[in-house]
Design a protein around this motif. Sequence first.
Motif, PDB file in Angstrom:
ATOM      1  N   LEU A 100      29.613  10.557  -0.353  1.00  0.00           N
ATOM      2  CA  LEU A 100      29.221  10.045  -1.660  1.00  0.00           C
ATOM      3  C   LEU A 100      27.767   9.555  -1.641  1.00  0.00           C
ATOM      4  N   GLU A 101      27.412   8.830  -0.618  1.00  0.00           N
ATOM      5  CA  GLU A 101      26.052   8.305  -0.504  1.00  0.00           C
ATOM      6  C   GLU A 101      25.024   9.446  -0.447  1.00  0.00           C
ATOM      7  N   THR A 102      25.321  10.471   0.314  1.00  0.00           N
ATOM      8  CA  THR A 102      24.425  11.618   0.408  1.00  0.00           C
ATOM      9  C   THR A 102      24.320  12.339  -0.927  1.00  0.00           C
ATOM     10  N   LEU A 103      25.441  12.483  -1.621  1.00  0.00           N
ATOM     11  CA  LEU A 103      25.426  13.136  -2.937  1.00  0.00           C
ATOM     12  C   LEU A 103      24.629  12.330  -3.952  1.00  0.00           C
ATOM     13  N   GLU A 104      24.711  11.018  -3.877  1.00  0.00           N
ATOM     14  CA  GLU A 104      23.943  10.184  -4.797  1.00  0.00           C
ATOM     15  C   GLU A 104      22.440  10.367  -4.570  1.00  0.00           C
ATOM     16  N   GLU A 105      22.036  10.537  -3.317  1.00  0.00           N
ATOM     17  CA  GLU A 105      20.632  10.818  -3.009  1.00  0.00           C
ATOM     18  C   GLU A 105      20.228  12.172  -3.585  1.00  0.00           C
ATOM     19  N   LEU A 106      21.104  13.161  -3.425  1.00  0.00           N
ATOM     20  CA  LEU A 106      20.839  14.499  -3.955  1.00  0.00           C
ATOM     21  C   LEU A 106      20.763  14.465  -5.478  1.00  0.00           C
ATOM     22  N   GLN A 107      21.592  13.634  -6.075  1.00  0.00           N
ATOM     23  CA  GLN A 107      21.624  13.503  -7.536  1.00  0.00           C
ATOM     24  C   GLN A 107      20.270  13.017  -8.064  1.00  0.00           C
ATOM     25  N   THR A 108      19.588  12.160  -7.316  1.00  0.00           N
ATOM     26  CA  THR A 108      18.269  11.693  -7.763  1.00  0.00           C
ATOM     27  C   THR A 108      17.222  12.797  -7.652  1.00  0.00           C
ATOM     28  N   GLU A 109      17.421  13.726  -6.732  1.00  0.00           N
ATOM     29  CA  GLU A 109      16.491  14.853  -6.579  1.00  0.00           C
ATOM     30  C   GLU A 109      16.700  15.905  -7.671  1.00  0.00           C
ATOM     31  N   TYR A 110      17.893  15.978  -8.218  1.00  0.00           N
ATOM     32  CA  TYR A 110      18.252  16.955  -9.252  1.00  0.00           C
ATOM     33  C   TYR A 110      18.839  16.226 -10.460  1.00  0.00           C
ATOM     34  N   PRO A 111      18.015  15.439 -11.157  1.00  0.00           N
ATOM     35  CA  PRO A 111      18.531  14.643 -12.281  1.00  0.00           C
ATOM     36  C   PRO A 111      19.154  15.509 -13.370  1.00  0.00           C
ATOM     37  N   GLY A 112      20.299  15.043 -13.857  1.00  0.00           N
ATOM     38  CA  GLY A 112      20.986  15.737 -14.941  1.00  0.00           C
ATOM     39  C   GLY A 112      21.734  16.984 -14.521  1.00  0.00           C
ATOM     40  N   GLN A 113      21.767  17.285 -13.221  1.00  0.00           N
ATOM     41  CA  GLN A 113      22.436  18.503 -12.767  1.00  0.00           C
ATOM     42  C   GLN A 113      23.707  18.248 -11.969  1.00  0.00           C
ATOM     43  N   ILE A 114      23.895  17.013 -11.524  1.00  0.00           N
ATOM     44  CA  ILE A 114      25.070  16.688 -10.709  1.00  0.00           C
ATOM     45  C   ILE A 114      25.764  15.471 -11.307  1.00  0.00           C
ATOM     46  N   GLN A 115      27.051  15.631 -11.580  1.00  0.00           N
ATOM     47  CA  GLN A 115      27.877  14.522 -12.068  1.00  0.00           C
ATOM     48  C   GLN A 115      28.841  14.152 -10.955  1.00  0.00           C
ATOM     49  N   ILE A 116      28.803  12.906 -10.525  1.00  0.00           N
ATOM     50  CA  ILE A 116      29.656  12.444  -9.433  1.00  0.00           C
ATOM     51  C   ILE A 116      30.690  11.470  -9.989  1.00  0.00           C
ATOM     52  N   GLU A 117      31.934  11.683  -9.595  1.00  0.00           N
ATOM     53  CA  GLU A 117      33.008  10.790 -10.039  1.00  0.00           C
ATOM     54  C   GLU A 117      33.879  10.419  -8.848  1.00  0.00           C
ATOM     55  N   LYS A 118      34.053   9.130  -8.609  1.00  0.00           N
ATOM     56  CA  LYS A 118      34.985   8.670  -7.589  1.00  0.00           C
ATOM     57  C   LYS A 118      36.364   8.617  -8.216  1.00  0.00           C
ATOM     58  N   VAL A 119      37.344   9.177  -7.539  1.00  0.00           N
ATOM     59  CA  VAL A 119      38.722   9.119  -8.006  1.00  0.00           C
ATOM     60  C   VAL A 119      39.554   8.402  -6.946  1.00  0.00           C
ATOM     61  N   GLU A 120      40.601   7.749  -7.377  1.00  0.00           N
ATOM     62  CA  GLU A 120      41.402   6.956  -6.451  1.00  0.00           C
ATOM     63  C   GLU A 120      42.191   7.801  -5.454  1.00  0.00           C
ATOM     64  N   CYS A 121      42.776   8.890  -5.926  1.00  0.00           N
ATOM     65  CA  CYS A 121      43.560   9.721  -5.017  1.00  0.00           C
ATOM     66  C   CYS A 121      43.772  11.093  -5.645  1.00  0.00           C
ATOM     67  N   MET A 122      43.714  12.123  -4.819  1.00  0.00           N
ATOM     68  CA  MET A 122      43.975  13.485  -5.294  1.00  0.00           C
ATOM     69  C   MET A 122      45.322  14.003  -4.792  1.00  0.00           C
ATOM     70  N   ASP A 123      46.104  13.117  -4.165  1.00  0.00           N
ATOM     71  CA  ASP A 123      47.431  13.472  -3.646  1.00  0.00           C
ATOM     72  C   ASP A 123      47.403  14.651  -2.689  1.00  0.00           C
ATOM     73  N   MET A 124      46.389  14.706  -1.861  1.00  0.00           N
ATOM     74  CA  MET A 124      46.257  15.796  -0.891  1.00  0.00           C
ATOM     75  C   MET A 124      46.337  15.291   0.543  1.00  0.00           C
ATOM     76  N   CYS A 125      46.501  14.007   0.730  1.00  0.00           N
ATOM     77  CA  CYS A 125      46.401  13.421   2.066  1.00  0.00           C
ATOM     78  C   CYS A 125      47.753  13.124   2.704  1.00  0.00           C
ATOM     79  N   ASP A 126      48.763  13.900   2.346  1.00  0.00           N
ATOM     80  CA  ASP A 126      50.052  13.734   3.028  1.00  0.00           C
ATOM     81  C   ASP A 126      49.802  13.815   4.532  1.00  0.00           C
ATOM     82  N   ASP A 127      48.948  14.747   4.879  1.00  0.00           N
ATOM     83  CA  ASP A 127      48.527  14.928   6.258  1.00  0.00           C
ATOM     84  C   ASP A 127      47.079  14.446   6.328  1.00  0.00           C
ATOM     85  N   ILE A 128      46.825  13.425   7.107  1.00  0.00           N
ATOM     86  CA  ILE A 128      45.478  12.843   7.140  1.00  0.00           C
ATOM     87  C   ILE A 128      44.424  13.871   7.544  1.00  0.00           C
ATOM     88  N   LYS A 129      44.853  14.980   8.139  1.00  0.00           N
ATOM     89  CA  LYS A 129      43.890  16.029   8.517  1.00  0.00           C
ATOM     90  C   LYS A 129      43.217  16.644   7.293  1.00  0.00           C
TER      91      LYS A 129
END
Length: 79
Positions: free
Chosen positions: A21-50
């Motif tokens: 997320l931190e790296t994407l936020e840096e990239l977002q400043t380099e490409y203003p208006g082109q990247i939308q970042i959204e933090k979500v609580e869970c995508m229900d994909m981590c049944d297996d922590i792998k």
Amino acid sequence: MVKVEICAGSHCSLVGALNILETLEELQTEYPGQIQIEKVECMDMCDDIKNAPVIRVNDDLITSAQTQMVISKVMERIK
């Protein structure tokens, strides 16, 4: 516009989602208006922590995401 959803649930956060997320936020400043970042609580994909961290770039779901992999996907859609 590239939409990036980052799982910020406990499993994903523990294995690097917030660093990506931190790296994407840096990239977002380099490409203003082109990247939308959204933090979500869970995508229900981590049944297996792998699967963590889980990130969606537009319609592409990335499991076991690594920073460079995510950046590459985002840059493919910007250019």
